[in-house]
Every structure is written in C-alpha cells, then in structure tokens.
Design a protein around this motif. Structure first.
Motif, PDB file in Angstrom:
ATOM      1  N   ALA A  23       0.860  -1.185   0.000  1.00  9.86           N
ATOM      2  CA  ALA A  23       0.000   0.000   0.000  1.00  9.86           C
ATOM      3  C   ALA A  23       0.899   1.238   0.000  1.00  9.86           C
ATOM      4  CB  ALA A  23      -0.909  -0.001   1.215  1.00  9.86           C
ATOM      5  N   ILE A  24       0.634   2.170  -0.891  1.00 10.96           N
ATOM      6  CA  ILE A  24       1.460   3.370  -1.026  1.00 10.96           C
ATOM      7  C   ILE A  24       1.070   4.379   0.054  1.00 10.96           C
ATOM      8  CG2 ILE A  24       2.049   5.314  -2.526  1.00 10.96           C
ATOM      9  CD1 ILE A  24       1.455   3.393  -4.903  1.00 10.96           C
ATOM     10  N   LYS A  25       2.078   4.773   0.859  1.00 14.30           N
ATOM     11  CA  LYS A  25       1.848   5.744   1.934  1.00 14.30           C
ATOM     12  C   LYS A  25       2.552   7.076   1.684  1.00 14.30           C
ATOM     13  CE  LYS A  25      -0.282   2.854   4.685  1.00 14.30           C
ATOM     14  NZ  LYS A  25      -1.579   3.012   5.239  1.00 14.30           N
ATOM     15  N   ARG A  26       3.587   7.058   0.827  1.00 10.18           N
ATOM     16  CA  ARG A  26       4.352   8.289   0.594  1.00 10.18           C
ATOM     17  C   ARG A  26       5.023   8.195  -0.764  1.00 10.18           C
ATOM     18  NH1 ARG A  26       9.862  10.015   3.338  1.00 10.18           N
ATOM     19  NH2 ARG A  26       9.945   7.786   3.643  1.00 10.18           N
ATOM     20  N   LEU A  34      10.165   1.608  -3.610  1.00 10.46           N
ATOM     21  CA  LEU A  34      10.324   1.338  -5.037  1.00 10.46           C
ATOM     22  C   LEU A  34      10.955   2.575  -5.660  1.00 10.46           C
ATOM     23  CD1 LEU A  34       9.856  -0.410  -7.553  1.00 10.46           C
ATOM     24  CD2 LEU A  34       7.556   0.571  -7.693  1.00 10.46           C
ATOM     25  N   LEU A  35      12.164   2.426  -6.216  1.00  7.70           N
ATOM     26  CA  LEU A  35      12.892   3.522  -6.851  1.00  7.70           C
ATOM     27  C   LEU A  35      12.740   3.404  -8.360  1.00  7.70           C
ATOM     28  CD1 LEU A  35      14.186   3.183  -4.003  1.00  7.70           C
ATOM     29  CD2 LEU A  35      16.331   3.913  -5.022  1.00  7.70           C
ATOM     30  N   ILE A  36      12.325   4.500  -8.992  1.00  8.97           N
ATOM     31  CA  ILE A  36      12.116   4.514 -10.438  1.00  8.97           C
ATOM     32  C   ILE A  36      12.861   5.709 -11.034  1.00  8.97           C
ATOM     33  CG2 ILE A  36      10.398   4.653 -12.289  1.00  8.97           C
ATOM     34  CD1 ILE A  36       8.342   3.596 -10.210  1.00  8.97           C
ATOM     35  N   SER A  89       6.940   4.723  -1.314  1.00 11.08           N
ATOM     36  CA  SER A  89       7.242   4.094  -0.038  1.00 11.08           C
ATOM     37  C   SER A  89       6.010   3.470   0.600  1.00 11.08           C
ATOM     38  CB  SER A  89       7.842   5.145   0.909  1.00 11.08           C
ATOM     39  OG  SER A  89       8.162   4.560   2.154  1.00 11.08           O
ATOM     40  N   SER A  90       6.240   2.407   1.352  1.00 14.25           N
ATOM     41  CA  SER A  90       5.159   1.719   2.053  1.00 14.25           C
ATOM     42  C   SER A  90       4.792   2.399   3.371  1.00 14.25           C
ATOM     43  CB  SER A  90       5.557   0.267   2.339  1.00 14.25           C
ATOM     44  OG  SER A  90       6.621   0.218   3.282  1.00 14.25           O
ATOM     45  N   GLY A  91       5.555   3.412   3.770  1.00 16.49           N
ATOM     46  CA  GLY A  91       5.276   4.068   5.044  1.00 16.49           C
ATOM     47  C   GLY A  91       5.455   5.561   4.959  1.00 16.49           C
TER      48      GLY A  91
END
Length: 135
Positions: free
Chosen positions: A29-32, A56-58, A109-111
């Motif tokens: 879940a995307i938080k930030r 996740l870096l893109i 980020s997840s958090g």
C-alpha cells in the motif's frame, strides 16, 4: 538479497510512450511518494536502511546507480529506464550515486516518514541485522 526489479507497464506509441503505476504493480500500500532531482553528479544519496518500510525507486529521467548491501553481499544496480524500478525491501542498506545530468528518482514508499524506521549508520545497521536476523 531482499530486492527485486519491478517492470512498470507501458504503452508504446509513436507519439511517445506512457507508463502507469496501479495497485497491482506496487506490492504494498502506497503511503508516501517523493522524488530526488537536481542532484550533482558527484553526490551520494541514501546512506541508510529501513527496518520496516519498503521502497520502489524509479528513474523517471536520466540514470543513477543504487548500491544495495544486506550485510553479506553488495550489488550495484544501474537504473536508467523509466519502465523498470528497483524494489528495496526492509533491512537493506542503500546508497545512490553516479547521477547523470537531469536525472530524477521517484521513490514510492510503504510508510510515511518515521525517523525511528531509519538506520543511518552502517555499523549500527550491521549490528541491527546480525541481532535481528532469523536463523
């Protein structure tokens, strides 16, 4: 190592490609969401690990290298295509370097930002993973 290359879905079009990120692409879940830009080519970013969060870096533009380290081995991953991202799970030390001119790194980020989730000293990181590793 607790990393994975994630393929970002894209649609090829002679007018220009489009890539999209939906909930099925990101395994959390995307938080930030934030991004790094205007980074001098000789600068280093990162230099930390997360205890719980995934990122996740893109590379939206340009290129850069990500040095990942799990305390046992190091890898250098070159990111230079906006349809491929690097998923870094918890307890992986990361450093970003070798930024090309105009590079932009998107981080999902997840958090939310939580300083207690960061380990910013490499020796403390090694101690943490050695103490918290599962047999």
């Amino acid at each position: 190592m607790n990393i994975e290359i994630i393929k970002i879905p894209k649609i090829d079009d002679y007018r220009g490609n489009i890539a999209f990120i939906e909930k099925e692409v990101v395994p959390f879940a995307i938080k930030r969401v934030y991004y790094l830009f205007d980074i001098p080519s000789n600068a280093r970013r990162g230099g930390h690990s997360h205890k719980e969060q995934f990122e996740l870096l893109i590379p939206l533009s340009g290129s850069f290298d990500v040095i990942v380290d799990d305390g046992k081995e190091k890898q250098i991953i070159a990111l230079n295509k906006p349809d491929k991202g690097l998923l870094i799970k918890s307890n992986v030390w990361r450093e970003l370097e070798n930024f090309s001119s105009g590079s932009v790194c998107l981080v999902i980020s997840s958090g939310e930002y939580l300083e207690e989730d960061y380990i910013r000293n490499y020796q403390e990181y090694l101690s943490y993973i050695n103490h918290n590793s599962k047999p």
